[in-house]
Motif scaffolding. Structure first.
Motif, short mmCIF file in Angstrom:
data_model
loop_
_atom_site.label_atom_id
_atom_site.label_comp_id
_atom_site.label_asym_id
_atom_site.label_seq_id
_atom_site.Cartn_x
_atom_site.Cartn_y
_atom_site.Cartn_z
N SER A 21 0.75 -1.13 0.07
CA SER A 21 0.08 -0.09 0.08
C SER A 21 0.91 1.25 -0.04
CB SER A 21 -1.15 0.06 1.10
OG SER A 21 -0.10 0.11 2.48
N LEU A 22 0.26 2.47 -0.53
CA LEU A 22 0.99 3.55 -0.61
C LEU A 22 0.10 4.41 -0.27
CD1 LEU A 22 3.75 5.02 -1.04
CD2 LEU A 22 2.97 5.19 -3.53
N ALA A 23 0.20 5.56 0.77
CA ALA A 23 -0.68 6.61 1.16
C ALA A 23 -0.21 7.88 0.67
CB ALA A 23 -0.55 6.65 2.78
N LEU A 24 -1.17 8.63 0.23
CA LEU A 24 -0.93 9.72 -0.73
C LEU A 24 -1.25 11.05 0.13
CD1 LEU A 24 -1.68 8.69 -4.31
CD2 LEU A 24 0.55 8.29 -2.98
N ASP A 25 -0.84 12.11 0.17
CA ASP A 25 -1.37 13.31 0.64
C ASP A 25 -2.47 13.84 -0.06
OD1 ASP A 25 0.39 13.29 2.79
OD2 ASP A 25 1.97 14.30 1.92
N PRO A 26 -3.36 14.65 0.23
CA PRO A 26 -4.35 14.90 -0.77
C PRO A 26 -3.72 15.89 -1.92
CG PRO A 26 -4.73 16.02 1.44
CD PRO A 26 -3.29 15.10 1.54
N PRO A 27 -4.03 15.84 -3.25
CA PRO A 27 -3.57 16.25 -4.36
C PRO A 27 -3.81 17.84 -4.34
CG PRO A 27 -5.02 14.52 -4.90
CD PRO A 27 -5.46 14.87 -3.44
N ALA A 28 -2.82 18.45 -5.18
CA ALA A 28 -2.92 20.01 -5.06
C ALA A 28 -3.90 20.07 -5.78
CB ALA A 28 -1.62 20.44 -5.58
N ALA A 29 -4.27 21.68 -5.83
CA ALA A 29 -5.50 22.05 -6.59
C ALA A 29 -5.53 21.77 -8.33
CB ALA A 29 -5.72 23.68 -6.32
N ASP A 30 -4.36 21.59 -8.60
CA ASP A 30 -4.13 21.36 -10.06
C ASP A 30 -4.03 20.01 -10.35
OD1 ASP A 30 -1.67 20.71 -9.12
OD2 ASP A 30 -0.64 21.93 -10.51
N GLY A 31 -4.58 19.09 -9.03
CA GLY A 31 -4.38 17.41 -9.34
C GLY A 31 -3.02 17.07 -9.07
N THR A 32 -1.87 17.89 -9.09
CA THR A 32 -0.45 17.11 -8.78
C THR A 32 -0.49 16.35 -7.55
OG1 THR A 32 0.38 19.10 -10.02
CG2 THR A 32 1.87 18.00 -8.37
N VAL A 33 0.17 15.21 -7.54
CA VAL A 33 0.22 14.44 -6.15
C VAL A 33 1.64 13.76 -6.38
CG1 VAL A 33 -0.63 12.46 -7.51
CG2 VAL A 33 -0.86 12.67 -4.98
N VAL A 34 2.25 13.41 -5.32
CA VAL A 34 3.29 12.90 -5.10
C VAL A 34 3.33 11.28 -4.63
CG1 VAL A 34 5.72 13.14 -4.05
CG2 VAL A 34 4.70 15.17 -4.66
N LEU A 35 3.94 10.49 -5.60
CA LEU A 35 4.18 8.97 -5.00
C LEU A 35 5.57 8.93 -4.58
CD1 LEU A 35 2.33 9.35 -7.90
CD2 LEU A 35 1.52 7.18 -7.36
N ASP A 36 5.48 8.75 -3.47
CA ASP A 36 6.98 8.31 -2.72
C ASP A 36 6.92 6.74 -2.70
OD1 ASP A 36 9.40 7.81 -1.42
OD2 ASP A 36 9.12 9.41 -0.02
#
Length: 274
Positions: free
Chosen positions: A216-231
């Motif tokens: 599993s990978l937990a993700l922070d809320p996406p930014a307003a433009d939909g950008t999301v970081v996957l670490d």
């Protein structure tokens, strides 16, 4: 960027990962964490007694009921209870922890079934735990993707670590990204906390160096433009990687990635990992 700055950034990156890793391990091996589970008991309308919990347990249209014998006691929400106690109808993926001495009796609902799952601090799996193997953190496994919400959340049925059990999640959208030169996407489920997301996946390391069924990978809320970081350095094992007494969901079929993600937690030693 200077070599000194690069070294400083890498040190901070590694320290942040170590903090995450230690938190994962601490929750797993807590006195009443998943390694403390001693039984996974499925309830029906027949009263049943279990060796690792007090009372006789049953369930029905009105929810879970326990009948405690003379001298037996549970503490529920800080209140001691004796005799018959009704837990009521539990929500899916919800539950109640009842204290019994130094143990906790988890009463929960998973996949449409009511379960009792005792957690004892002296459980052998917990007392023998020596930590989870993991890949060394590497910034190359941090990628920026784009979150694409669905018009309406899509009910998504997935299998479970327990054969015959099914979980249903309302998937709010998918995450698109590039990795190892390939365009990939993952269906996302609601995460823990407002706006947060959770993805379950397998990849080409699954069953080789990482746990076969899922990570599993937990993700922070996406930014307003939909950008999301996957670490992917923070790709974590679910409890079923350690114990057969877990009901963990499996990834949806589309989340089986064709690339080898050599990052995050590996096969636990409890499952033959090294």
């Amino acid at each position: 960027m200077t070599t000194e700055a690069t070294s400083t950034d890498l040190h901070a990156f590694t320290e942040s990962w170590l903090e995450w890793y230690r938190g994962q391990e601490a929750r797993l091996a807590a006195p009443h964490g998943f390694l403390a589970i001693t039984g996974l008991h499925w309830l029906d309308d027949r009263p049943q007694r279990f060796p690792d919990a007090p009372g006789a347990w049953r369930t029905g249209p009105d929810g879970v009921v326990v009948d405690l014998d003379e001298g037996e006691e549970l503490v529920v929400d800080g209140t001691p209870v004796r005799g018959e106690h009704r837990f009521g109808v539990l929500p899916e993926r919800g539950g109640v922890d009842a204290v019994w001495g130094d143990a906790v009796i988890e009463v929960a609902r998973r996949g449409g079934y009511d379960i009792v799952r005792p957690r004892h601090p002296d459980a052998p799996l917990r007392t023998a735990f020596t930590g989870t193997p993991a890949y060394a953190p590497d910034p190359r496994w941090v990628v920026t993707g784009r979150y694409v919400p669905f018009d309406t959340p899509r009910p998504t049925a997935v299998g479970a670590a327990v054969e015959g059990l099914e979980h249903v999640y309302d998937a709010p959208g998918r995450v698109e990204f590039e990795l190892e030169g390939q365009r990939l996407s993952l269906t996302a489920f609601p995460g823990h906390g407002p706006g947060r997301l959770l993805v379950l996946f397998t990849d080409a390391t699954s069953g080789v160096t990482t746990y076969a069924a899922n990570r599993s990978l937990a993700l922070d809320p996406p930014a307003a433009d939909g950008t999301v970081v996957l670490d992917f350095n923070r790709a974590a094992n679910l409890p079923c990687a350690y114990t057969d007494l877990a009901t963990c969901p499996l990834p949806p079929a589309e989340n089986r990635l064709p690339v080898a993600i050599e990052a995050g937690q590996k096969i636990p030693r409890e499952r033959g990992g090294s």
